[in-house]
Scaffold this motif. Sequence first.
Motif, PDB file in Angstrom:
ATOM      1  N   ASP A 533      -9.736 -11.660   3.022  1.00  0.00           N
ATOM      2  CA  ASP A 533      -8.231 -11.974   2.816  1.00  0.00           C
ATOM      3  C   ASP A 533      -7.977 -11.786   1.395  1.00  0.00           C
ATOM      4  OD1 ASP A 533      -7.966 -11.918   5.374  1.00  0.00           O
ATOM      5  OD2 ASP A 533      -7.809 -13.919   5.724  1.00  0.00           O
ATOM      6  N   ARG A 534      -8.849 -12.525   0.822  1.00  0.00           N
ATOM      7  CA  ARG A 534      -8.631 -12.734  -0.730  1.00  0.00           C
ATOM      8  C   ARG A 534      -8.731 -11.184  -1.663  1.00  0.00           C
ATOM      9  NH1 ARG A 534     -11.363 -18.014  -3.411  1.00  0.00           N
ATOM     10  NH2 ARG A 534     -13.073 -17.504  -1.826  1.00  0.00           N
ATOM     11  N   LEU A 535      -9.902 -10.372  -0.862  1.00  0.00           N
ATOM     12  CA  LEU A 535      -9.974  -8.969  -1.386  1.00  0.00           C
ATOM     13  C   LEU A 535      -8.720  -8.214  -1.091  1.00  0.00           C
ATOM     14  CD1 LEU A 535     -13.826  -8.566  -0.740  1.00  0.00           C
ATOM     15  CD2 LEU A 535     -12.783  -8.760  -3.032  1.00  0.00           C
ATOM     16  N   GLY A 536      -7.973  -8.657  -0.281  1.00  0.00           N
ATOM     17  CA  GLY A 536      -6.898  -7.684   0.143  1.00  0.00           C
ATOM     18  C   GLY A 536      -7.078  -6.680   1.287  1.00  0.00           C
ATOM     19  N   LEU A 537      -8.142  -6.870   1.740  1.00  0.00           N
ATOM     20  CA  LEU A 537      -8.668  -5.894   2.885  1.00  0.00           C
ATOM     21  C   LEU A 537      -7.562  -5.637   3.923  1.00  0.00           C
ATOM     22  CD1 LEU A 537     -12.710  -6.148   2.749  1.00  0.00           C
ATOM     23  CD2 LEU A 537     -11.173  -4.740   1.182  1.00  0.00           C
ATOM     24  N   PRO A 538      -7.372  -4.591   4.451  1.00  0.00           N
ATOM     25  CA  PRO A 538      -6.511  -4.472   5.582  1.00  0.00           C
ATOM     26  C   PRO A 538      -7.549  -5.000   6.827  1.00  0.00           C
ATOM     27  CG  PRO A 538      -7.091  -2.298   4.877  1.00  0.00           C
ATOM     28  CD  PRO A 538      -7.595  -3.212   3.767  1.00  0.00           C
ATOM     29  N   ALA A 539      -6.848  -5.376   7.928  1.00  0.00           N
ATOM     30  CA  ALA A 539      -7.336  -6.021   9.133  1.00  0.00           C
ATOM     31  C   ALA A 539      -8.592  -4.917   9.796  1.00  0.00           C
ATOM     32  CB  ALA A 539      -6.005  -6.054  10.233  1.00  0.00           C
ATOM     33  N   ASP A 540      -8.109  -3.277   9.669  1.00  0.00           N
ATOM     34  CA  ASP A 540      -8.990  -2.441  10.291  1.00  0.00           C
ATOM     35  C   ASP A 540      -9.946  -2.001   9.196  1.00  0.00           C
ATOM     36  OD1 ASP A 540      -7.084  -1.233   8.647  1.00  0.00           O
ATOM     37  OD2 ASP A 540      -6.699   0.476  10.035  1.00  0.00           O
ATOM     38  N   ASP A 541     -10.232  -2.658   8.095  1.00  0.00           N
ATOM     39  CA  ASP A 541     -11.140  -2.143   7.155  1.00  0.00           C
ATOM     40  C   ASP A 541     -12.414  -2.287   7.545  1.00  0.00           C
ATOM     41  OD1 ASP A 541     -12.854  -2.159   4.816  1.00  0.00           O
ATOM     42  OD2 ASP A 541     -10.847  -1.739   4.005  1.00  0.00           O
ATOM     43  N   ALA A 542     -13.251  -1.182   7.538  1.00  0.00           N
ATOM     44  CA  ALA A 542     -14.645  -1.226   8.119  1.00  0.00           C
ATOM     45  C   ALA A 542     -15.632  -2.316   7.412  1.00  0.00           C
ATOM     46  CB  ALA A 542     -15.363   0.150   7.803  1.00  0.00           C
ATOM     47  N   LEU A 543     -15.073  -2.674   6.206  1.00  0.00           N
ATOM     48  CA  LEU A 543     -15.861  -3.930   5.597  1.00  0.00           C
ATOM     49  C   LEU A 543     -15.874  -5.256   6.514  1.00  0.00           C
ATOM     50  CD1 LEU A 543     -15.313  -3.537   1.776  1.00  0.00           C
ATOM     51  CD2 LEU A 543     -17.227  -2.575   3.196  1.00  0.00           C
TER      52      LEU A 543
END
Length: 830
Positions: A533-543
């Motif tokens: 969340d702090r990285l700002g990754l979207p919910a469907d991000d592979a990471l």
Amino acid sequence: MKAPLSWIKEYVSLPEDLGIEEITDRLTALGLKLEAIETSGAGIEGPLVVGKVLTQEPEPQKNGKVINWCSVDVGDANGTGEPQGIVCGARNFKPGDNVVVILPGGVLPGNFEISARKTYGHMSAGMICSARELGLGEEADGIIVLPADAPAPGTDAREVLGLGEEIIEFEINPDRAYALSLRGIAREAALGFDVPFADPAQVEAPIADGSGYPVRLADDACDYFVTRGITGFDPAAPTPDFIKKRLEATGVRSISLAVDVSNYVMMELGQPTHCYDRAKLSGDIVVRRASEGEKITTLDDVARVLSAEDLLITDDSGPIGIAGVMGGASTEISETTTDIVVEAAHFDPTTVFRSQKRHKLPSEASKRFERGVDPLLPPAAAQRVVELLLEHGGGTADGVSEVGPMSSPETRAPLKTITIPVSLPKRITGLDVDEATVVKSLELIGARVVAAGDSLTVTVPTYRVDLNDPYDLVEEVARIVGYDKVPSVLPRRATGGGLTRAQQLRRRIGRVLAGAGLVEVVDFPFVGDADFDRLGLPADDALRHTVKLANPLSNEEPAYTTTLLPGLLKVAARNISRGQDGVSLFETATVAFPADQAAPIYGVDRRPSEEELEKLLAAIPHQPLHLATVLAGERTRGGWWGSAETAGWADAIEVVRRLGADLGLAVEVASASRAPWHPGRCAVIRVDGVELGHAGELHPKVCKAFGLPARAAAVEIDLDLLTSKVSGTAAGPSFSTMPVAKEDVALIVSSDVTVAAVEAALREGAGELLETVRLFDVYEGDQVGEGKKSLTFALRFRAVDRTLKAEETAAAREAAVARAAEVTGASQRS
């Protein structure tokens, strides 16, 4: 485990001239690590004698306390033969009782000197002693009252109290459960000195006929349960001195005859037992699992809420004990108990361990059950309890019942057997042991050994629950023959070929990064949703698709990371918060991406087939090696020479370029948009068209979330992909003695054209004569028009074998400009 030496010698015929140090040295060599050697009564000096109380006059004091002014006969020990006047505050004695007295001039443990002194209006000449004052126990509420047949007054009390007893304390490893008993320790002593061993468990137990208290087993976590009955027991019968003294020596407090005998047998044989008040039992004893939320009040008077995993001893009234841990208060032996039911049982170690952990209730019984007790010991232990209770408390033995699969040879599991090559102990240890030595060593621990060709079939004794494979038997041979006999052999020098190519490249990369001013860190590879969340990754991000850990160190980080940035950013922020003006960090570590299928679980009785191995390998997460860097705050320090320079996106990209240059790789940089980087200041890194990762300035929200300075920059690339592009050994720089030809060119391109694209076109067009190309100016303004920018490059040309002519340099320059115009639409600025 504390073991009085005299108790050990009761079962082992040790040589009389054998000192305690020699005994403990040998037992330590056998695996029973010495913790301490104690002597009971150590610290007591001077006259300690038997006294007889002649008179006892209670005298109330102004402070509300009542003292006793006593006249005590101490024989001729005081030098006069006259009674001794002593003030005593205890109340558990009366005239005519025999007591222990220390006279003036004596010293008690703790260097407490005794002298005649005036107290409470009397000259008190000595002290009537309690167990605590003599260092014999924790009982301090009353003094020691000796039996009526104690020696005459004035006799030295040391022998009466058993002082001078040598006590050995051992640290028992979990796999040596049998040594949590005098039986086990004595057996080791007999083995160590090759002397006869008298097994206290070799008793004549009556044949079970079902006449004992009825028992039903409703759970296979109990495989043996023995009950014995006693009627007409005298509840007021005192515990014999020898039992009291031995229990005190082992650290167990004396309570009552029935309880003391149960504890005594546990210390003697290693088998916990329990005594119930028969009058308080109702219906059959049933061994079953608890119902969730069921309750019991244990012997420590604590009400406990039970789990469905707890194994219970119950009757019609409900739970009367937590199996293998502690009995219940409702069926406790009391001062009115005349009929007793003795229990001796065998419980599953794991079940007992989990129950005592769940209820935070470690006990002497659970300590033994959870490590493993001899499963065939219950009948002997029950018989020993009955014998001692009848001998010292009277009554009649009444009935024997045995239930469970271990109670009958027909239903009993066969004894464990292990086949071992005769040569294995020699091969593993280096000891020069022949077959006869191996057989003798194993027979000494109670095993049955049958030779068949080059192998031995060993039937393991039931008390050795820790012996499971041939290498356990090798250890037994080694410790009996003597670890000190194992020869010292220098290891052979390794014949490896040095570092692998991958190791060499990884070290080389580390040196390059260190040379660029970065410091390596090592962080935990764990991550949680909050980090993403702090990285700002979207919910469907592979990471966000991670490998979950079965037993994470923290519930906030329950998964193996897919990116090194969260940990590295936290380390950078921590250093910034502690006063660092700037940080330049890097980390190389693996990340993990889950496979599409779960790993199958196969047995360990055989090697998996090739097909099964393929399934296992397919389920292993993909674990590439990544490199990540973080640059935040000051990149160079400021001073009288100039202002400090702050790290930014260009520094991050330059780290990758420098790495590529050292490895002989052409790093391609193009504009990209990828969290957690700033959309307009993020670059994708490629080599030979293969995407390796990203570099650039972190998004302002990410910097704020992690507590980093604004415009902090970061890089993360796949290091495995990068090193796979390195062909052979990267060539070093080449040098020429020929002069360089310098040309500058200014090109006008659209604002959305990247510098990397223009530079690549110039290199392609200029050909092999181009040595370097460097951007040294960027201009955007009215002179070039809206939506345009001017890029000025310095081109350096050189030939390795000749001085270039002006025509050659001009032709190469024009070819470079023409190719840039063709590829990027560039026009030359006049």
